[in-house]
Design an enzyme around this catalytic site. Sequence first.
Site, PDB file in Angstrom:
ATOM      1  CG  ASP A   6       8.571  -4.977   1.716  1.00  0.00           C
ATOM      2  OD1 ASP A   6       8.971  -5.009   0.215  1.00  0.00           O
ATOM      3  OD2 ASP A   6       7.533  -4.732   2.036  1.00  0.00           O
TER       4      ASP A   6
ATOM      5  CE1 TYR B 279       7.326 -12.229   6.039  1.00  0.00           C
ATOM      6  CE2 TYR B 279       4.855 -13.597   6.273  1.00  0.00           C
ATOM      7  CZ  TYR B 279       6.113 -12.681   5.439  1.00  0.00           C
ATOM      8  OH  TYR B 279       5.760 -13.655   4.168  1.00  0.00           O
TER       9      TYR B 279
ATOM     10  CG  ASP C  31       6.814   0.102   4.961  1.00  0.00           C
ATOM     11  OD1 ASP C  31       7.194   1.310   5.367  1.00  0.00           O
ATOM     12  OD2 ASP C  31       7.487  -0.564   4.007  1.00  0.00           O
TER      13      ASP C  31
ATOM     14  NE  ARG D 279       4.525  -3.272   1.945  1.00  0.00           N
ATOM     15  CZ  ARG D 279       4.722  -3.025   1.209  1.00  0.00           C
ATOM     16  NH1 ARG D 279       4.229  -1.668   0.746  1.00  0.00           N
ATOM     17  NH2 ARG D 279       5.122  -3.543   0.434  1.00  0.00           N
TER      18      ARG D 279
END
Length: 293
Positions: free
Chosen positions: A37, A64, A78, A170
């Site tokens: 993203d 992540y 988000d 997310r």
Amino acid sequence: MIIPVNKPSGYTSHDIVAGLRRAIGNKVKIGHTGTLDPMCTGVLPVLTENFTKLSDIFPSDKAYICKIVLGIETDTEDITGEVINKSDVNVSEEQFVSVLKSFIGEIEQIPPMYSSVKKNGVPLYKLARKGVSIEREPRKIKIYDIVYDGMLEENTYAFVVYCSSGTYIRTLCADIGKALGCGACMGALKRISSNGISIDRCYDYNDLLILAENGMIEKVAIPFESAFSHLERITIPESGRVYYLNGGMISSNRIVGLTLKPDTDYIACAEDGTVLGLAHTDKGLSVKSLWNK
């Protein structure tokens, strides 16, 4: 080439690919191995020419570093999205860690509306931008581990997640918020590993553009053998080399020195040690070229 990009925030994955294409030469065939993203940073492997065929062959697992904000829910899941609900938060650090760990394992996720998942050929995010929400089928994903990384500020925590391809962090944040009873959204995300490439092997995007414009980007490209070093090597007999490279199947009894496994990828080499590419065994252990270097 395999170009290890450290994607900055504010760029789409398409922006990164388009910028490198212009810098290298507009006629170059180029793509990436998995979308990040715009707000997210970190590892984005970019492939050129024949290497674009490798996008589905790379190791698929990812890792992540995530910042989660409790008490806020948004339409995009988000912090960049429109706030749709705010709640009081009465969650201790111990409760947060306990719920966080409960997501380890194989779980189901419903893809968010703001995603590239397609319905009848149309990406969901295009429908979401029109205010349309449709029912989505849950998908199985796997969280291999979640490591708590501390409280950043009130109601804001950090954690590291190791997961399978197709995991929406997310959505993971939103689901953690639901489990805590206060809602949550993703506050920031950095991909530290993707397709077997770690963040410490990546280069800043702007530095890569300069190298590409000066015809020097190959100097920082990841060698094929390094990207697939997790695979065992097999030797293709010289008598069958041309046949193999043209798509022919090589019987397992002609592969010397290694007991083959069914439905497995290998690095294929010639008898002189030259790397030919990637090979794959079928259920009967016959070997076929998967990708030629």
